[in-house]
Design a protein around this motif. Structure first.
Motif, short mmCIF file in Angstrom:
data_model
loop_
_atom_site.label_atom_id
_atom_site.label_comp_id
_atom_site.label_asym_id
_atom_site.label_seq_id
_atom_site.Cartn_x
_atom_site.Cartn_y
_atom_site.Cartn_z
N THR A 124 39.32 39.99 39.41
CA THR A 124 40.24 38.98 39.92
C THR A 124 40.68 38.06 38.80
O THR A 124 41.88 37.75 38.67
CB THR A 124 39.58 38.17 41.06
OG1 THR A 124 39.28 39.07 42.14
CG2 THR A 124 40.49 37.07 41.55
N LEU A 125 39.74 37.63 37.97
CA LEU A 125 40.08 36.78 36.82
C LEU A 125 41.04 37.51 35.89
O LEU A 125 42.04 36.94 35.42
CB LEU A 125 38.82 36.38 36.07
CG LEU A 125 39.02 35.55 34.81
CD1 LEU A 125 39.68 34.22 35.13
CD2 LEU A 125 37.69 35.35 34.09
N ALA A 129 49.88 28.57 42.68
CA ALA A 129 50.08 29.89 42.08
C ALA A 129 48.75 30.52 41.68
O ALA A 129 48.54 31.72 41.88
CB ALA A 129 50.99 29.78 40.86
N TRP A 130 47.84 29.72 41.14
CA TRP A 130 46.52 30.23 40.76
C TRP A 130 45.76 30.72 42.00
O TRP A 130 45.14 31.79 41.96
CB TRP A 130 45.70 29.14 40.05
CG TRP A 130 46.17 28.83 38.66
CD1 TRP A 130 47.15 27.95 38.31
CD2 TRP A 130 45.68 29.39 37.45
NE1 TRP A 130 47.30 27.94 36.95
CE2 TRP A 130 46.41 28.80 36.38
CE3 TRP A 130 44.71 30.33 37.13
CZ2 TRP A 130 46.19 29.11 35.05
CZ3 TRP A 130 44.49 30.64 35.79
CH2 TRP A 130 45.22 30.05 34.78
N ILE A 131 45.83 29.96 43.09
CA ILE A 131 45.14 30.35 44.32
C ILE A 131 45.75 31.62 44.90
O ILE A 131 45.03 32.55 45.28
CB ILE A 131 45.16 29.19 45.34
CG1 ILE A 131 44.28 28.03 44.84
CG2 ILE A 131 44.70 29.67 46.72
CD1 ILE A 131 44.41 26.76 45.65
N ILE A 181 41.60 39.35 44.58
CA ILE A 181 40.45 39.71 45.42
C ILE A 181 40.84 40.81 46.40
O ILE A 181 40.08 41.76 46.62
CB ILE A 181 39.91 38.47 46.16
CG1 ILE A 181 39.20 37.54 45.17
CG2 ILE A 181 38.96 38.86 47.29
CD1 ILE A 181 38.82 36.19 45.73
N ALA A 182 42.04 40.71 46.98
CA ALA A 182 42.50 41.71 47.95
C ALA A 182 42.65 43.09 47.31
O ALA A 182 42.53 44.11 47.98
CB ALA A 182 43.83 41.27 48.56
N VAL A 183 42.89 43.12 46.00
CA VAL A 183 43.01 44.40 45.30
C VAL A 183 41.64 44.89 44.83
O VAL A 183 41.28 46.06 45.02
CB VAL A 183 43.98 44.28 44.10
CG1 VAL A 183 43.93 45.52 43.24
CG2 VAL A 183 45.39 44.02 44.59
N SER A 184 40.85 44.01 44.22
CA SER A 184 39.60 44.45 43.59
C SER A 184 38.47 44.71 44.59
O SER A 184 37.65 45.59 44.36
CB SER A 184 39.15 43.45 42.53
OG SER A 184 38.92 42.18 43.09
N ALA A 185 38.42 43.96 45.69
CA ALA A 185 37.33 44.16 46.65
C ALA A 185 37.35 45.56 47.28
O ALA A 185 36.31 46.24 47.29
CB ALA A 185 37.36 43.07 47.73
N PRO A 186 38.49 46.04 47.79
CA PRO A 186 38.48 47.41 48.34
C PRO A 186 38.15 48.48 47.29
O PRO A 186 37.49 49.48 47.60
CB PRO A 186 39.90 47.60 48.87
CG PRO A 186 40.41 46.22 49.11
CD PRO A 186 39.76 45.37 48.07
N VAL A 187 38.58 48.25 46.05
CA VAL A 187 38.24 49.21 44.99
C VAL A 187 36.73 49.22 44.78
O VAL A 187 36.09 50.28 44.69
CB VAL A 187 38.97 48.86 43.67
CG1 VAL A 187 38.45 49.68 42.51
CG2 VAL A 187 40.47 49.05 43.83
N PHE A 188 36.13 48.02 44.71
CA PHE A 188 34.68 47.91 44.55
C PHE A 188 33.96 48.61 45.69
O PHE A 188 33.03 49.39 45.48
CB PHE A 188 34.28 46.43 44.48
CG PHE A 188 32.81 46.18 44.39
CD1 PHE A 188 32.14 46.38 43.19
CD2 PHE A 188 32.10 45.74 45.49
CE1 PHE A 188 30.78 46.15 43.09
CE2 PHE A 188 30.74 45.51 45.40
CZ PHE A 188 30.08 45.70 44.19
N TRP A 189 34.37 48.33 46.94
CA TRP A 189 33.71 48.92 48.08
C TRP A 189 33.89 50.43 48.12
O TRP A 189 32.98 51.17 48.50
CB TRP A 189 34.21 48.29 49.38
CG TRP A 189 33.92 46.83 49.46
CD1 TRP A 189 32.82 46.18 48.94
CD2 TRP A 189 34.72 45.83 50.05
NE1 TRP A 189 32.90 44.84 49.18
CE2 TRP A 189 34.06 44.58 49.87
CE3 TRP A 189 35.93 45.84 50.73
CZ2 TRP A 189 34.57 43.39 50.35
CZ3 TRP A 189 36.44 44.65 51.20
CH2 TRP A 189 35.76 43.44 51.01
N MET A 190 35.07 50.91 47.74
CA MET A 190 35.28 52.36 47.74
C MET A 190 34.34 53.04 46.75
O MET A 190 33.71 54.04 47.07
CB MET A 190 36.73 52.69 47.38
CG MET A 190 37.02 54.18 47.44
SD MET A 190 38.70 54.62 46.99
CE MET A 190 38.76 54.17 45.28
#
Length: 172
Positions: free
Chosen positions: A113-114, A136-138, A145-154
């Motif tokens: 995310t960072l 914009a930062w938020i 997070i919406a992109v990286s979390a599903p990748v992590f879980w997959m």
């Protein structure tokens, strides 16, 4: 609008193709050091490195042949600036380096995310649309997070590949 071949671009185009060939050879050498013992489905761990090496070699040879027989044809005019945008490069580089440095500390989701947030700053900076407001930062953090979390879980849940997490639950 298309760009016609120029004799000045041919050496650069040949160099690109030669670089691809050299990269393919280096990857093939690396693939030769990987075990070829067949695993799941009868394919060993060196299968995909060999496939990529061969495909890259074919692309490199075709690029060199194309460059030597008249150059790359029908190229569109470049859309970028004539000079590099160093501020954007620094933002994106910072994102990648911090991701690599912090992934075992923050976990995959937060470090990616960072990386996403800082990379967005770099690309927006290059477009002249840099937004440093908190909103914009938020927003970019939530997208990251919406992109990286599903990748992590997959990877961790479906493929059973261990990625560094923030907690030991396997969900963060």
């Amino acid at each position: 609008m298309t760009q016609q071949h120029s004799s000045r671009s041919t050496p650069l185009q040949t160099l690109i193709g030669t670089g691809l060939v050299l990269l393919a050879i280096a990857m093939a050498w690396g693939a030769s050091t990987v075990s070829s013992e067949a695993g799941y489905g009868g394919v060993g761990p060196n299968f995909f490195p060999w496939v990529v090496s061969i495909a890259l070699l074919i692309c490199g040879v075709l690029c060199v042949a194309h460059a030597l027989t008249g150059g790359f044809r029908n190229l569109e005019e470049g859309s970028g600036d004539v000079r590099a945008h160093w501020k954007g490069f620094i933002w994106v580089s910072a994102g990648l380096l911090l991701n690599a440095m912090l992934i075992t500390t923050l976990g995959f989701i937060l470090s990616c995310t960072l990386c996403f947030v800082l990379s967005v700053r770099g690309f927006k900076s290059a477009e002249g649309e840099m937004d440093l407001r908190l909103k914009a930062w938020i927003k970019d953090s939530l997208i990251g997070i919406a992109v990286s979390a599903p990748v992590f879980w997959m990877f961790t849940k479906l493929l059973a590949i261990n990625l560094p997490g923030l907690t030991n639950t396997g969900w963060l």
